[in-house]
Design a protein around this motif. Structure first.
Motif, PDB file in Angstrom:
ATOM      1  N   GLU A  63       0.852  -1.190   0.000  1.00  0.00           N
ATOM      2  CA  GLU A  63       0.000   0.000   0.000  1.00  0.00           C
ATOM      3  C   GLU A  63       0.890   1.243   0.000  1.00  0.00           C
ATOM      4  O   GLU A  63       1.866   1.325   0.764  1.00  0.00           O
ATOM      5  CB  GLU A  63      -0.925   0.019   1.223  1.00  0.00           C
ATOM      6  CG  GLU A  63      -1.859  -1.169   1.314  1.00  0.00           C
ATOM      7  CD  GLU A  63      -2.797  -1.279   0.134  1.00  0.00           C
ATOM      8  OE1 GLU A  63      -3.201  -0.224  -0.396  1.00  0.00           O
ATOM      9  OE2 GLU A  63      -3.132  -2.414  -0.256  1.00  0.00           O
ATOM     10  N   LYS A  64       0.566   2.217  -0.854  1.00  0.00           N
ATOM     11  CA  LYS A  64       1.383   3.419  -0.955  1.00  0.00           C
ATOM     12  C   LYS A  64       0.894   4.506  -0.001  1.00  0.00           C
ATOM     13  O   LYS A  64      -0.312   4.776   0.084  1.00  0.00           O
ATOM     14  CB  LYS A  64       1.373   3.939  -2.393  1.00  0.00           C
ATOM     15  CG  LYS A  64       2.108   3.013  -3.367  1.00  0.00           C
ATOM     16  CD  LYS A  64       2.101   3.572  -4.783  1.00  0.00           C
ATOM     17  CE  LYS A  64       2.878   2.642  -5.717  1.00  0.00           C
ATOM     18  NZ  LYS A  64       2.874   3.152  -7.118  1.00  0.00           N
ATOM     19  N   VAL A  65       1.862   5.107   0.696  1.00  0.00           N
ATOM     20  CA  VAL A  65       1.578   6.194   1.635  1.00  0.00           C
ATOM     21  C   VAL A  65       2.432   7.388   1.231  1.00  0.00           C
ATOM     22  O   VAL A  65       3.648   7.256   1.047  1.00  0.00           O
ATOM     23  CB  VAL A  65       1.898   5.786   3.086  1.00  0.00           C
ATOM     24  CG1 VAL A  65       1.622   6.952   4.039  1.00  0.00           C
ATOM     25  CG2 VAL A  65       1.097   4.553   3.491  1.00  0.00           C
ATOM     26  N   ALA A  66       1.802   8.544   1.082  1.00  0.00           N
ATOM     27  CA  ALA A  66       2.513   9.762   0.676  1.00  0.00           C
ATOM     28  C   ALA A  66       2.720  10.668   1.877  1.00  0.00           C
ATOM     29  O   ALA A  66       1.807  10.886   2.688  1.00  0.00           O
ATOM     30  CB  ALA A  66       1.733  10.502  -0.401  1.00  0.00           C
ATOM     31  N   PHE A  67       3.930  11.214   1.972  1.00  0.00           N
ATOM     32  CA  PHE A  67       4.256  12.207   2.990  1.00  0.00           C
ATOM     33  C   PHE A  67       4.525  13.539   2.297  1.00  0.00           C
ATOM     34  O   PHE A  67       5.334  13.615   1.368  1.00  0.00           O
ATOM     35  CB  PHE A  67       5.492  11.784   3.784  1.00  0.00           C
ATOM     36  CG  PHE A  67       5.277  10.564   4.632  1.00  0.00           C
ATOM     37  CD1 PHE A  67       4.785  10.665   5.922  1.00  0.00           C
ATOM     38  CD2 PHE A  67       5.544   9.301   4.113  1.00  0.00           C
ATOM     39  CE1 PHE A  67       4.572   9.539   6.690  1.00  0.00           C
ATOM     40  CE2 PHE A  67       5.342   8.157   4.877  1.00  0.00           C
ATOM     41  CZ  PHE A  67       4.850   8.279   6.163  1.00  0.00           C
ATOM     42  N   ARG A  77      -2.487   9.128  -9.083  1.00  0.00           N
ATOM     43  CA  ARG A  77      -1.539   8.013  -9.043  1.00  0.00           C
ATOM     44  C   ARG A  77      -2.059   6.855  -8.196  1.00  0.00           C
ATOM     45  O   ARG A  77      -1.357   5.870  -7.981  1.00  0.00           O
ATOM     46  CB  ARG A  77      -0.197   8.490  -8.490  1.00  0.00           C
ATOM     47  CG  ARG A  77       0.489   9.551  -9.345  1.00  0.00           C
ATOM     48  CD  ARG A  77       1.722  10.104  -8.647  1.00  0.00           C
ATOM     49  NE  ARG A  77       2.693   9.054  -8.318  1.00  0.00           N
ATOM     50  CZ  ARG A  77       3.732   9.236  -7.503  1.00  0.00           C
ATOM     51  NH1 ARG A  77       3.911  10.427  -6.923  1.00  0.00           N
ATOM     52  NH2 ARG A  77       4.570   8.250  -7.267  1.00  0.00           N
ATOM     53  N   GLY A  78      -3.279   7.007  -7.700  1.00  0.00           N
ATOM     54  CA  GLY A  78      -3.878   5.944  -6.901  1.00  0.00           C
ATOM     55  C   GLY A  78      -3.453   5.954  -5.451  1.00  0.00           C
ATOM     56  O   GLY A  78      -3.650   4.966  -4.742  1.00  0.00           O
ATOM     57  N   ILE A  79      -2.876   7.072  -4.992  1.00  0.00           N
ATOM     58  CA  ILE A  79      -2.414   7.164  -3.603  1.00  0.00           C
ATOM     59  C   ILE A  79      -3.504   7.827  -2.765  1.00  0.00           C
ATOM     60  O   ILE A  79      -3.868   8.976  -3.000  1.00  0.00           O
ATOM     61  CB  ILE A  79      -1.098   7.956  -3.520  1.00  0.00           C
ATOM     62  CG1 ILE A  79      -0.023   7.263  -4.354  1.00  0.00           C
ATOM     63  CG2 ILE A  79      -0.647   8.100  -2.067  1.00  0.00           C
ATOM     64  CD1 ILE A  79       1.232   8.084  -4.540  1.00  0.00           C
ATOM     65  N   LEU A 105      -6.736  21.785   5.806  1.00  0.00           N
ATOM     66  CA  LEU A 105      -6.132  20.908   4.813  1.00  0.00           C
ATOM     67  C   LEU A 105      -7.202  20.045   4.158  1.00  0.00           C
ATOM     68  O   LEU A 105      -8.237  19.744   4.764  1.00  0.00           O
ATOM     69  CB  LEU A 105      -5.068  20.020   5.469  1.00  0.00           C
ATOM     70  CG  LEU A 105      -3.775  20.712   5.900  1.00  0.00           C
ATOM     71  CD1 LEU A 105      -2.935  19.772   6.760  1.00  0.00           C
ATOM     72  CD2 LEU A 105      -2.976  21.186   4.689  1.00  0.00           C
ATOM     73  N   SER A 106      -6.940  19.619   2.947  1.00  0.00           N
ATOM     74  CA  SER A 106      -7.888  18.796   2.191  1.00  0.00           C
ATOM     75  C   SER A 106      -8.390  17.614   3.018  1.00  0.00           C
ATOM     76  O   SER A 106      -7.612  16.988   3.756  1.00  0.00           O
ATOM     77  CB  SER A 106      -7.205  18.269   0.927  1.00  0.00           C
ATOM     78  OG  SER A 106      -7.944  17.214   0.353  1.00  0.00           O
ATOM     79  N   PRO A 107      -9.675  17.268   2.904  1.00  0.00           N
ATOM     80  CA  PRO A 107     -10.200  16.086   3.594  1.00  0.00           C
ATOM     81  C   PRO A 107      -9.479  14.795   3.204  1.00  0.00           C
ATOM     82  O   PRO A 107      -9.574  13.793   3.921  1.00  0.00           O
ATOM     83  CB  PRO A 107     -11.665  16.050   3.160  1.00  0.00           C
ATOM     84  CG  PRO A 107     -11.993  17.461   2.788  1.00  0.00           C
ATOM     85  CD  PRO A 107     -10.742  18.015   2.195  1.00  0.00           C
ATOM     86  N   ALA A 108      -8.757  14.823   2.094  1.00  0.00           N
ATOM     87  CA  ALA A 108      -8.022  13.626   1.673  1.00  0.00           C
ATOM     88  C   ALA A 108      -6.774  13.392   2.511  1.00  0.00           C
ATOM     89  O   ALA A 108      -6.197  12.295   2.471  1.00  0.00           O
ATOM     90  CB  ALA A 108      -7.648  13.736   0.198  1.00  0.00           C
ATOM     91  N   ASN A 139      -7.086   0.422   4.715  1.00  0.00           N
ATOM     92  CA  ASN A 139      -8.010  -0.505   4.054  1.00  0.00           C
ATOM     93  C   ASN A 139      -7.374  -0.941   2.739  1.00  0.00           C
ATOM     94  O   ASN A 139      -7.167  -0.124   1.837  1.00  0.00           O
ATOM     95  CB  ASN A 139      -9.350   0.188   3.812  1.00  0.00           C
ATOM     96  CG  ASN A 139     -10.410  -0.768   3.296  1.00  0.00           C
ATOM     97  OD1 ASN A 139     -10.160  -1.601   2.433  1.00  0.00           O
ATOM     98  ND2 ASN A 139     -11.620  -0.638   3.849  1.00  0.00           N
ATOM     99  N   ALA A 140      -7.036  -2.225   2.630  1.00  0.00           N
ATOM    100  CA  ALA A 140      -6.333  -2.717   1.445  1.00  0.00           C
ATOM    101  C   ALA A 140      -7.177  -2.617   0.185  1.00  0.00           C
ATOM    102  O   ALA A 140      -6.647  -2.545  -0.925  1.00  0.00           O
ATOM    103  CB  ALA A 140      -5.881  -4.152   1.670  1.00  0.00           C
ATOM    104  N   LYS A 141      -8.491  -2.595   0.347  1.00  0.00           N
ATOM    105  CA  LYS A 141      -9.370  -2.497  -0.814  1.00  0.00           C
ATOM    106  C   LYS A 141      -9.370  -1.079  -1.377  1.00  0.00           C
ATOM    107  O   LYS A 141      -9.272  -0.877  -2.597  1.00  0.00           O
ATOM    108  CB  LYS A 141     -10.788  -2.921  -0.442  1.00  0.00           C
ATOM    109  CG  LYS A 141     -11.772  -2.904  -1.608  1.00  0.00           C
ATOM    110  CD  LYS A 141     -13.144  -3.392  -1.175  1.00  0.00           C
ATOM    111  CE  LYS A 141     -14.134  -3.386  -2.342  1.00  0.00           C
ATOM    112  NZ  LYS A 141     -15.488  -3.846  -1.924  1.00  0.00           N
ATOM    113  N   SER A 142      -9.486  -0.093  -0.516  1.00  0.00           N
ATOM    114  CA  SER A 142      -9.550   1.304  -0.964  1.00  0.00           C
ATOM    115  C   SER A 142      -8.182   1.970  -1.002  1.00  0.00           C
ATOM    116  O   SER A 142      -7.991   2.981  -1.681  1.00  0.00           O
ATOM    117  CB  SER A 142     -10.468   2.106  -0.039  1.00  0.00           C
ATOM    118  OG  SER A 142      -9.891   2.237   1.254  1.00  0.00           O
ATOM    119  N   GLY A 143      -7.225   1.445  -0.245  1.00  0.00           N
ATOM    120  CA  GLY A 143      -5.913   2.059  -0.160  1.00  0.00           C
ATOM    121  C   GLY A 143      -5.868   3.280   0.739  1.00  0.00           C
ATOM    122  O   GLY A 143      -4.853   3.977   0.776  1.00  0.00           O
TER     123      GLY A 143
END
Length: 615
Positions: free
Chosen positions: A225-229, A268-270, A306-309, A354-358
Motif C-alpha cells: 500500500e502506498k503512503v505519501a508524505f 496516481r492511486g495514492i 487541509l484537504s479532507p483527503a 483498508n487494502a481495498k480502498s488504499g
C-alpha cells in the motif's frame, strides 16, 4: 477566537503543484477532538473496518525540533525533562525508537520514522562547531526516514541544507571561523533520510536547474500500500531566518501547497496522505503531554483547513507536546500531534489502511506520546554514545577555553525586566557589539540593537567559577555576523516602532536589547495596530562617553548603528534596517561577546533601566 490571517501566494503554489519533485517509493483509542481553540468535546474512536476488509497496519514514530541536542540536558533545566521526568538525549531517543519499532513489527505493523523539522540549527556547540554534521550522522543511526524542513534548517542558507542532504565537506579553514566541517579528515556523506520542503519555492525558477530546492513529497510502500508524505515548513520562515541565505527562495502558504498536491497523488492511486508540518499550536496546559487542552495557534488553522483527503498532521515548531484530533473540512477526524522538543518525547501514531480502498481508516487512528526517559538503567544506543564521545573529544579544546568570570554574587540572565523589556544579558550583548572594533571603519557605532530571540540561554559559570567558550556559545549559537550601518534618527525610531507593529503586533512583540539608547514606551499604545508607542524623546549616548548625559535623538542626524546581520537583513520583521547606508560587515557575534568578556573580566550585570514602560 480569531486566528491570525495567513499570507497567500497562489501563483507560487500553482507552479509548485505542477513541478513538485516526488521522491521515489521505498519499501519500507481515544483522543481529544478539537473543533476550535476552546473546544473541549472528546471523540471516542469506535469506527472499525468491517470483518471482510483486509487491513494493513502502519505505525509512525515521530519527533520534532531536535536542535542538535545530542547530549542529555540536566533535569534541573526545563529543557531536560517532561514535567518532573528527566528526558532526552540522542542515545536514549535512538534506543526508544528501536524498541518501538520492534513492538510494531511484533504486532504486524510496518513502522516508519518521521520528523517535523528543526533537527538542526540553534544547536549546542557539540553539533554546531561541526556545522551540525554530528546531528545528521545521529539521525542516520536512529533510522530516520523522512523529515520536513523547518525554519532552523535554513539558518546557514538553502545551499548548506542541500549539503546536509547530499553530503560533502566545507572549506571553512579548519575551524578558523568557529566551525569545522569534516574535522580531522573525516568525510560527511549527508542524510540517509529525505528532507521535504513542498512549500519552499524558487522566486525565479527559470534561473535554477531543479524545479524546486527540495522534494515536496515522498511516497513509501507499506505492505504493497502506498503512503505519501508531504513536508512543509511554516510560511513565515522568511521572517525568522537570516535573509542572506534565502534570497533565491520563498515560502508558500501551507494549506494551499498541500491541497494543490493532493489531486496529483490521487491520480496516481495514492489515498493515504500524511503531512509533516513545521508549524504548531500552544496548548492551554502544556503539562498534559498526551492530551489536547484548549489549543490555539496557526497549526490548528492549517490542520482544520487541509484537504479532507489528508489523513494526519505531524507537527512541530512550538516545542509543545500534544495529542489532538481535529475535524477536517468534511467533519471527519484527523490526528494532530507534536512531540515537544530536544528528543524528549516520541509520538507513535497507529493507522489501519483498508487494502481495498488504499485509504487510512480515519476513525480507527490513534496516537500516544511516550517520554524518552533517561534515568540510570534505561537503554541506550551504543553507536550514538560512541559518536558523542568522538565529537566531545574533538570539541573539547574549543568548549573548555576560559574567557572570563562573572562578578561574584551576581548573575547575568536573559530574563527581561518587567518594567521595560531589557535584560542584563541583552544589555551585555548589545554593549559587546557596540564595542566591536571589526566594524568601525566608517566610525565607531554609538548604538547597538540586539534581537531577543537570538539570546538562547543565560550566561553561566562552570563549577570552577569560569565562563567558558561553550557557555558563551550556548547564549549565541547562530554564528551571525555583526554589521554596522548609518541610520538617521527618524529611521532608528521607525525600527523601534516595529517592535510592536507589522509582523510583531500583539503576542509577537519583540523588544530589542539596546546599548547607547534609552526610551520609554506605552504598552496600551503598543497594543493598537499601527500605533506609535514611543513616549517623549529617545535618548542617545552620541559621544560614546557613559559619564556624560544622554541627549535626544535628532530625526535628521545620522548615527552609526551595529546589529547582527539577521536583523540588519530584515529578520524578525525589522524591515526598517533596509534604510541603512555604508554597511560594514565584521566578525561573528559570538566573537564580539568573547572579546568583550575577556576585556571586562570579571563582568557585572548592568541595571535594566535602558528601556522603561509608561505606568
Amino acid at each position: 477566537m480569531q486566528l491570525s490571517s495567513r499570507r497567500t501566494r497562489s501563483g507560487a503554489v500553482a507552479a509548485l503543484a505542477a513541478t513538485a519533485l516526488v521522491a521515489g517509493c521505498l519499501t519500507a483509542a481515544s483522543a481529544s477532538v478539537v473543533e476550535g481553540p476552546d473546544a473541549k468535546r472528546v471523540y471516542q474512536a469506535k469506527a472499525k473496518p468491517t470483518a471482510k476488509d483486509k487491513v494493513v497496519k502502519l505505525d509512525l514514530l515521530a519527533f520534532n525540533d531536535f536542535h542538535g541536542q545530542l547530549e542529555v540536558v540536566p533535569s534541573t533545566s526545563s529543557s531536560g525533562r517532561i514535567n518532573n521526568t528527566p528526558a532526552g538525549g540522542a542515545a536514549y531517543l535512538a534506543a526508544l525508537l528501536d524498541e518501538e519499532r520492534s513492538k510494531s513489527r511484533a504486532a504486524g505493523a510496518t513502522p516508519i520514522t518521521v520528523a517535523a523539522g528543526d533537527l538542526i540549527g540553534a544547536s549546542p556547540l557539540l553539533s554546531a562547531a561541526f556545522h551540525d554534521e554530528p546531528t545528521i550522522e545521529a539521525m542516520n543511526m536512529m533510522g530516520l526516514q523522512v523529515a520536513s524542513v523547518g525554519n532552523h534548517e535554513f539558518d546557514e542558507g538553502w545551499r548548506e541544507l542541500q549539503r546536509m542532504q547530499n553530503g560533502g565537506c566545507l572549506d571553512d579553514g579548519d575551524g578558523e571561523n568557529g566551525a569545522d566541517s569534516c574535522p580531522g579528515g573525516k568525510s560527511f556523506d549527508g542524510a540517509d533520510f529525505t528532507y521535504l520542503g513542498a512549500n519552499v519555492v524558487w522566486k525565479d525558477p527559470s534561473t535554477q536547474e531543479s524545479p524546486t530546492p527540495f522534494p515536496g513529497v515522498k511516497v513509501m510502500e507499506v505492505q504493497k500500500e502506498k503512503v505519501a508524505f508531504i513536508g512543509m515548513t511554516l510560511e513565515a520562515t522568511d521572517t525568522i531566518v537570516s535573509p542572506a541565505g534565502i534570497q533565491e527562495i520563498d515560502f508558500a502558504d501551507e494549506v494551499e501547497t498541500a491541497n494543490a498536491l493532493v489531486p496529483g497523488l490521487q491520480k496516481r492511486g495514492i489515498k493515504s496522505i500524511i503531512v509533516l508540518l513545521h508549524e504548531g499550536v500552544q496548548p492551554a496546559d502544556p503539562t498534559a503531554y498526551n492530551d489536547c487542552t484548549g489549543v490555539s495557534g496557526p497549526g490548528l488553522e492549517i490542520a482544520q483547513n487541509l484537504s479532507p483527503a489528508i489523513d494526519a498532521v505531524v507537527s512541530g515548531h512550538t516545542h509543545q507536546p500534544y495529542n489532538c484530533v481535529v475535524d477536517d473540512p468534511n467533519g471527519n477526524p484527523r490526528l494532530l500531534t507534536s512531540a515537544a522538543s530536544l528528543g524528549r518525547i516520541v509520538s507513535k501514531l497507529h493507522f489501519l489502511i483498508n487494502a481495498k480502498s488504499g485509504d487510512i481508516v480515519r476513525p480507527a487512528a490513534f496516537a500516544h506520546n511516550t517520554i524518552v526517559e533517561n534515568a540510570p538503567g534505561e537503554p541506550t544506543h551504543q553507536g550514538i554514545l560512541d559518536l558523542i564521545d568522538l565529537y566531545t573529544e574533538l570539541v573539547a579544546p574549543i568548549r573548555d577555553e576560559v574567557i572570563g568570570h562573572i562578578d561574584p554574587g551576581t548573575s547575568i540572565t536573559r530574563t527581561p525586566d518587567a518594567n521595560g523589556g531589557d535584560s542584563p544579558l541583552g544589555n551585555l550583548i548589545a554593549d559587546a557589539q557596540k564595542a566591536d572594533t571589526t566594524i568601525d571603519d566608517n566610525g565607531a557605532p554609538v548604538i547597538a540593537l540586539m534581537n531577543p530571540g537570538g539570546i538562547r540561554a543565560d550566561l553561566v559559570e562552570n563549577a570552577a567559577g569560569d565562563i567558558t567558550y561553550g557557555a558563551a556559545f550556548s547564549v549565541q549559537p547562530f554564528n551571525n555576523l555583526v554589521a554596522s550601518i548609518d541610520l538617521t534618527g527618524a529611521e532608528i525610531k521607525a525600527i523601534l516602532e516595529q517592535q510592536w507593529n507589522g509582523g510583531n503586533e500583539g503576542t509577537n512583540r519583540k523588544i530589542l536589547q539596546v546599548s547607547g539608547l534609552s526610551y520609554t514606551w506605552d504598552l496600551s499604545a503598543a497594543l493598537e495596530s499601527g500605533a506609535s508607542a514611543i513616549v517623549g524623546d529617545v535618548l542617545v549616548d552620541d559621544d560614546g562617553d557613559p559619564s556624560t548625559a544622554m541627549v535626544p535623538l535628532v530625526d535628521g542626524d545620522s548615527y552609526r548603528v551595529v546589529a547582527n546581520n539577521f536583523i540588519v537583513d530584515g529578520g524578525d520583521n525589522f524591515t526598517g534596517f533596509s534604510a541603512g547606508e555604508n554597511r560594514i560587515t565584521g566578525g561573528l557575534d559570538i566573537d564580539s561577546l568573547v572579546t568583550y568578556l575577556r576585556a571586562n573580566d570579571p563582568v557585572a550585570p548592568t541595571p535594566t533601566d535602558r528601556i522603561s514602560q509608561q505606568p
